[in-house]
Design a protein around this motif. Sequence first.
Motif, short mmCIF file in Angstrom:
data_model
loop_
_atom_site.label_atom_id
_atom_site.label_comp_id
_atom_site.label_asym_id
_atom_site.label_seq_id
_atom_site.Cartn_x
_atom_site.Cartn_y
_atom_site.Cartn_z
N SER A 61 0.86 -1.18 0.00
CA SER A 61 0.00 0.00 0.00
C SER A 61 0.89 1.23 0.00
CB SER A 61 -0.91 0.00 1.23
OG SER A 61 -1.61 1.23 1.30
N HIS A 62 0.56 2.19 -0.87
CA HIS A 62 1.36 3.42 -0.94
C HIS A 62 0.65 4.60 -0.28
CE1 HIS A 62 4.55 1.71 -3.39
NE2 HIS A 62 3.62 1.12 -4.13
N GLY A 63 -0.39 4.32 0.50
CA GLY A 63 -1.04 5.39 1.25
C GLY A 63 -2.32 5.89 0.61
N LEU A 64 -2.93 6.85 1.30
CA LEU A 64 -4.25 7.35 0.93
C LEU A 64 -4.25 8.05 -0.43
CD1 LEU A 64 -7.19 7.79 1.82
CD2 LEU A 64 -6.46 9.92 2.91
N VAL A 65 -3.19 8.83 -0.71
CA VAL A 65 -3.13 9.58 -1.97
C VAL A 65 -3.11 8.61 -3.17
CG1 VAL A 65 -1.75 11.16 -3.36
CG2 VAL A 65 -2.02 11.55 -0.93
N HIS A 66 -2.40 7.51 -2.99
CA HIS A 66 -2.36 6.49 -4.04
C HIS A 66 -3.77 5.94 -4.30
CE1 HIS A 66 -1.49 2.26 -5.42
NE2 HIS A 66 -0.84 2.96 -6.31
N ASP A 67 -4.51 5.64 -3.23
CA ASP A 67 -5.87 5.12 -3.37
C ASP A 67 -6.78 6.16 -4.03
OD1 ASP A 67 -4.77 3.05 -2.02
OD2 ASP A 67 -5.96 3.27 -0.20
N ILE A 68 -6.65 7.41 -3.61
CA ILE A 68 -7.50 8.47 -4.19
C ILE A 68 -7.22 8.62 -5.69
CG2 ILE A 68 -7.88 10.98 -4.20
CD1 ILE A 68 -7.45 10.94 -1.17
N GLY A 69 -5.95 8.46 -6.07
CA GLY A 69 -5.60 8.58 -7.49
C GLY A 69 -6.32 7.54 -8.34
N ILE A 70 -6.39 6.29 -7.84
CA ILE A 70 -7.08 5.24 -8.59
C ILE A 70 -8.58 5.53 -8.66
CG2 ILE A 70 -7.52 2.76 -8.75
CD1 ILE A 70 -4.60 3.58 -9.19
N VAL A 71 -9.15 6.01 -7.55
CA VAL A 71 -10.58 6.35 -7.54
C VAL A 71 -10.86 7.46 -8.55
CG1 VAL A 71 -12.42 7.36 -6.13
CG2 VAL A 71 -10.94 5.60 -5.16
N MET A 72 -9.98 8.45 -8.64
CA MET A 72 -10.16 9.53 -9.62
C MET A 72 -10.07 8.99 -11.05
SD MET A 72 -7.92 12.66 -8.01
CE MET A 72 -8.01 13.63 -9.52
N ALA A 73 -9.13 8.04 -11.27
CA ALA A 73 -8.94 7.49 -12.62
C ALA A 73 -10.20 6.79 -13.11
CB ALA A 73 -7.75 6.52 -12.62
N VAL A 74 -10.85 6.04 -12.22
CA VAL A 74 -12.07 5.34 -12.62
C VAL A 74 -13.28 6.29 -12.55
CG1 VAL A 74 -13.60 3.40 -12.10
CG2 VAL A 74 -11.12 3.15 -11.81
N GLY A 75 -13.35 7.08 -11.48
CA GLY A 75 -14.50 7.94 -11.25
C GLY A 75 -14.70 8.99 -12.33
N GLY A 76 -13.60 9.51 -12.89
CA GLY A 76 -13.72 10.51 -13.96
C GLY A 76 -14.48 9.96 -15.15
N TYR A 77 -14.15 8.73 -15.52
CA TYR A 77 -14.86 8.12 -16.66
C TYR A 77 -16.29 7.75 -16.30
CZ TYR A 77 -10.93 7.92 -19.86
OH TYR A 77 -9.92 8.27 -20.72
N VAL A 78 -16.53 7.26 -15.07
CA VAL A 78 -17.90 6.92 -14.67
C VAL A 78 -18.79 8.17 -14.75
CG1 VAL A 78 -19.34 6.18 -12.73
CG2 VAL A 78 -17.20 4.99 -13.21
N ALA A 79 -18.26 9.30 -14.30
CA ALA A 79 -19.03 10.55 -14.39
C ALA A 79 -19.25 10.96 -15.85
CB ALA A 79 -18.30 11.67 -13.63
N ALA A 80 -18.21 10.72 -16.69
CA ALA A 80 -18.33 11.10 -18.11
C ALA A 80 -19.42 10.29 -18.80
CB ALA A 80 -16.98 10.88 -18.81
N GLU A 81 -19.61 9.02 -18.40
CA GLU A 81 -20.62 8.18 -19.07
C GLU A 81 -22.02 8.74 -18.90
OE1 GLU A 81 -18.93 6.58 -20.75
OE2 GLU A 81 -17.18 5.95 -19.62
N THR A 82 -22.27 9.46 -17.79
CA THR A 82 -23.62 10.00 -17.56
C THR A 82 -23.92 11.19 -18.47
OG1 THR A 82 -22.86 11.52 -15.81
CG2 THR A 82 -23.52 9.30 -15.14
N LEU A 83 -22.88 11.68 -19.18
CA LEU A 83 -23.09 12.81 -20.12
C LEU A 83 -23.11 12.35 -21.57
CD1 LEU A 83 -20.64 15.42 -18.54
CD2 LEU A 83 -23.10 15.25 -18.22
N LEU A 84 -22.93 11.03 -21.79
CA LEU A 84 -22.92 10.50 -23.16
C LEU A 84 -24.27 9.84 -23.45
CD1 LEU A 84 -19.38 8.86 -23.43
CD2 LEU A 84 -20.23 10.78 -24.78
N PRO A 85 -25.11 10.45 -24.29
CA PRO A 85 -26.44 9.86 -24.56
C PRO A 85 -26.32 8.52 -25.29
CG PRO A 85 -26.30 12.13 -25.36
CD PRO A 85 -24.91 11.71 -25.01
N VAL A 86 -27.19 7.59 -24.91
CA VAL A 86 -27.32 6.32 -25.62
C VAL A 86 -28.80 6.19 -26.01
CG1 VAL A 86 -25.42 5.24 -24.35
CG2 VAL A 86 -27.74 5.06 -23.46
#
Length: 299
Positions: A61-86
């Motif tokens: 484990s590299h600490g909290l900042v490392h975990d937050i970075g991975i959450v941001m990497a996935v979360g940014g795209y999850v939020a983007a999907e809600t703006l893409l009409p299907v």
Amino acid sequence: MDALNLALELILMPLVAFVVGLFMVLMMRKIAARIQRRVGPPLLQPLYDIIKLYGKQTQISHGLVHDIGIVMAVGGYVAAETLLPVPGMDGLADRGGLITLAYLMMIPSLGLALGVGQCANPNGSIGIARALTAMLAYDIPFVIVIFGVAWHYGTTNLADIIALQQAAGPGGWGAATMPLLALAGLFSVHAMLGKQPFEIYVAPAEIATGPMVEMGGKFLGGLFVMQTFQFYTAGVLYASLFLGGGENWLTFLVKAFAVVAIPMCIAFLFPRYRTEDLLKMIWKWPVLLGLAGLWLIMH
């Protein structure tokens, strides 16, 4: 739209993106295998890989900042999907718009930089520096393309842009009315994926996979999930801007898969670009095409 339907769409849209993205990852692996005269992975291999990675015990484990970075990497795209009409679901497309979507698509790279920086591994730092340089390269033509499309249709609402193209028929699609911007967009979307020949930031034989060098278990699983969303976002965004979006689920999926598959078939034939060559190429051709396309639609 009532709150219940909106909440349902906000749950379903990322789920659809994840499932479709898994098949896009499979398709990419199949294309690479066929070009190299191999059979390629079975149908459910991407899903097995994710389950395997999340099932492994994470030793470091590299600490909290490392975990937050991975959450941001996935979360940014999850939020983007809600703006893409299907087909049948617009989500937050009429509230966010293209500019918000463009900002959200930058968050995963910044999150990855945050997480990798916490690891303090030299190979990881070199890899993420290359990834951010590449982002600086492809974001310039991408912003030109976004501005050109918004100028042409007079709106940043992606649902309205799709509706205008579908009302005009195939002759009114963005690829027909703005061919130079469509070409510039295809270049920048493909560079955004970070696959051949733009994968210098991983370069396994040189920097031991770069940003992923300190990732294992659930962290690597998180990056795998991010990749599924990344493929889906690139395919659907381009289809929405230049191919009239999806009139139904069949046309929607055919267009989104074609956007990812066609450049990938060509890309595997080219050697990997070095960082400086990548900058020269993207700042030269896609930017020139984008500016020429912008000039044409303004005159």
